[in-house]
Design a protein around this motif. Structure first.
Motif, short mmCIF file in Angstrom:
data_model
loop_
_atom_site.label_atom_id
_atom_site.label_comp_id
_atom_site.label_asym_id
_atom_site.label_seq_id
_atom_site.Cartn_x
_atom_site.Cartn_y
_atom_site.Cartn_z
N LEU A 152 0.81 -1.22 0.00
CA LEU A 152 0.00 0.00 0.00
C LEU A 152 0.84 1.27 0.00
O LEU A 152 0.36 2.33 -0.36
N GLN A 153 2.09 1.19 0.42
CA GLN A 153 2.96 2.36 0.31
C GLN A 153 3.26 2.71 -1.14
O GLN A 153 3.42 3.89 -1.48
N LYS A 154 3.28 1.72 -2.01
CA LYS A 154 3.51 1.96 -3.44
C LYS A 154 2.18 2.20 -4.18
O LYS A 154 2.14 3.00 -5.10
N HIS A 155 1.15 1.47 -3.78
CA HIS A 155 -0.15 1.56 -4.45
C HIS A 155 -1.19 1.95 -3.39
O HIS A 155 -1.91 1.09 -2.88
N HIS A 156 -1.22 3.24 -3.06
CA HIS A 156 -2.09 3.68 -1.97
C HIS A 156 -3.55 3.71 -2.34
O HIS A 156 -4.40 3.92 -1.46
N LYS A 157 -3.91 3.51 -3.60
CA LYS A 157 -5.32 3.49 -4.01
C LYS A 157 -5.90 2.09 -4.11
O LYS A 157 -7.03 1.92 -4.57
N ASP A 158 -5.15 1.10 -3.69
CA ASP A 158 -5.63 -0.28 -3.75
C ASP A 158 -6.54 -0.54 -2.54
O ASP A 158 -6.08 -0.92 -1.46
N LYS A 159 -7.83 -0.31 -2.72
CA LYS A 159 -8.77 -0.42 -1.61
C LYS A 159 -9.01 -1.86 -1.18
O LYS A 159 -9.27 -2.13 0.00
N ALA A 160 -8.93 -2.80 -2.11
CA ALA A 160 -9.20 -4.19 -1.77
C ALA A 160 -8.15 -4.74 -0.81
O ALA A 160 -8.46 -5.36 0.21
N ASN A 161 -6.87 -4.49 -1.12
CA ASN A 161 -5.81 -4.95 -0.24
C ASN A 161 -5.80 -4.19 1.09
O ASN A 161 -5.40 -4.74 2.12
N LYS A 162 -6.23 -2.95 1.06
CA LYS A 162 -6.34 -2.20 2.32
C LYS A 162 -7.40 -2.83 3.23
O LYS A 162 -7.21 -2.95 4.45
N ARG A 163 -8.51 -3.25 2.63
CA ARG A 163 -9.55 -3.91 3.42
C ARG A 163 -9.03 -5.24 3.98
O ARG A 163 -9.29 -5.58 5.14
N ARG A 164 -8.29 -6.00 3.18
CA ARG A 164 -7.73 -7.26 3.67
C ARG A 164 -6.75 -7.02 4.81
O ARG A 164 -6.69 -7.79 5.78
N MET A 165 -5.96 -5.96 4.71
CA MET A 165 -5.01 -5.64 5.79
C MET A 165 -5.74 -5.30 7.08
O MET A 165 -5.35 -5.75 8.17
N LEU A 166 -6.82 -4.52 6.99
CA LEU A 166 -7.58 -4.16 8.19
C LEU A 166 -8.24 -5.38 8.82
O LEU A 166 -8.31 -5.50 10.06
N ILE A 167 -8.72 -6.31 7.99
CA ILE A 167 -9.31 -7.55 8.53
C ILE A 167 -8.25 -8.36 9.25
O ILE A 167 -8.49 -8.90 10.35
N ALA A 168 -7.05 -8.46 8.68
CA ALA A 168 -5.96 -9.20 9.33
C ALA A 168 -5.54 -8.53 10.64
O ALA A 168 -5.24 -9.21 11.63
N ILE A 169 -5.54 -7.21 10.68
CA ILE A 169 -5.18 -6.49 11.91
C ILE A 169 -6.21 -6.77 13.01
O ILE A 169 -5.86 -6.99 14.18
N ASP A 170 -7.50 -6.79 12.66
CA ASP A 170 -8.54 -7.08 13.65
C ASP A 170 -8.42 -8.50 14.18
O ASP A 170 -8.58 -8.75 15.39
N ARG A 171 -8.13 -9.45 13.30
CA ARG A 171 -7.96 -10.84 13.76
C ARG A 171 -6.77 -10.95 14.70
O ARG A 171 -6.84 -11.64 15.73
N ARG A 172 -5.67 -10.30 14.36
CA ARG A 172 -4.48 -10.38 15.24
C ARG A 172 -4.75 -9.72 16.59
O ARG A 172 -4.27 -10.18 17.62
N LYS A 173 -5.54 -8.63 16.60
CA LYS A 173 -5.88 -7.99 17.88
C LYS A 173 -6.68 -8.93 18.78
O LYS A 173 -6.43 -9.02 19.98
N LYS A 174 -7.64 -9.64 18.20
CA LYS A 174 -8.43 -10.58 18.99
C LYS A 174 -7.57 -11.71 19.54
O LYS A 174 -7.70 -12.10 20.71
N LEU A 175 -6.67 -12.24 18.69
CA LEU A 175 -5.80 -13.32 19.16
C LEU A 175 -4.87 -12.84 20.27
O LEU A 175 -4.67 -13.54 21.28
N LEU A 176 -4.30 -11.66 20.12
CA LEU A 176 -3.41 -11.14 21.16
C LEU A 176 -4.17 -10.84 22.45
O LEU A 176 -3.64 -11.04 23.55
#
Length: 257
Positions: A152-176
């Motif tokens: 996303l630092q190179k392709h900041h308009k890629d909304k689909a991968n941004k959504r996937r990153m936020l989903i992964a961050i939420d999952r990691r927060k729950k696990l931690l």
């Protein structure tokens, strides 16, 4: 007769002036970058049209690219073998050309990411066969999150991968969060080995409006009144029980006499 002669002379003079102005305009259009400062600085009129001095349009300055953070794959040396060939003893004794073909120098991004994920898993797994514990899942999600962030630092308009990153961050927060409640030592080890900074969720905040304050004061008042009524009812129950006990004692005493 005299008026006709005067009119002809006026027309001849105006035609000569128009010819001279047309010649000047043609000269200016033929040489737009002339160095004559008098012609550049002034507005020249060609008949009924005004010719502006030529304007130089310079190129815009090039935009500076933002310096991105260091990639998580930068610590992998290019001479390291791929994960499929690292455990093969024959790959260590081959010539340099074959080693180069089997090394990370000619590997694609997915192979490097897979090797990096295995390195992170090896740091936090409980034993060699551990592939499904909370620590291993946190390591896999950490590698994915960092890969999405670099993309996303190179392709900041890629909304689909941004959504996937936020989903992964939420999952990691729950696990931690669950790991912190169950096994705090393992939680500290995972955060230290993977370089994760755990931040607590923000406290609940609600803007205090007049309506909310009035409703809260009313609820507190109702709660206090209810508690007061319950206290009075408990006192009345105690008094009634005490009176029944005294009456029972009197009747037993009278019966014994």
């Amino acid at each position: 007769m005299l008026a006709n002669i005067v009119l002809r002379t006026v027309l001849k003079s105006s035609a000569g002036i128009l010819r001279e102005s047309g010649a000047v305009c043609s000269a200016l259009s033929a040489k737009p970058w002339t160095s004559n400062s008098a012609l550049l600085g002034a507005r020249v009129s060609c008949g009924s049209f005004a010719v502006l001095p030529p304007v130089r349009h310079y190129a815009r300055a090039a935009k500076k690219r933002r310096a991105g953070s260091e990639s998580q794959l930068s610590d992998l040396p290019p001479t390291m073998l791929k994960m499929d060939y690292a455990a093969v003893p024959l790959a260590q004794t081959t010539d340099d050309i074959v080693k180069r073909l089997l090394s990370l120098e000619l590997a694609n991004h997915s192979e490097k990411l897979r090797l990096k994920t295995e390195q992170l898993i090896a740091k936090v797994q409980r034993d060699e066969n551990d592939r499904d514990s909370v620590e291993v899942r946190v390591a896999i999600l950490t590698a994915k999150i960092r890969n999405f962030r670099e993309h996303l630092q190179k392709h900041h308009k890629d909304k689909a991968n941004k959504r996937r990153m936020l989903i992964a961050i939420d999952r990691r927060k729950k696990l931690l969060k669950n790991l912190r409640l169950v096994n705090y030592e393992a939680f500290e080890k995972v955060c230290e080995q993977l370089g994760i900074t755990y931040t607590f969720p923000p406290e609940y905040y609600r803007r205090a409006t007049r309506r909310w304050l009035a409703k809260k004061a009313f609820c507190i008042k109702v709660f206090n009144e209810v508690q007061k009524q319950k206290k009075e009812e408990r006192l009345m129950m105690k008094e009634s029980l005490a009176s029944t006990d005294t009456e029972a004692a009197k009747t037993t005493a009278a019966g014994s006499l």
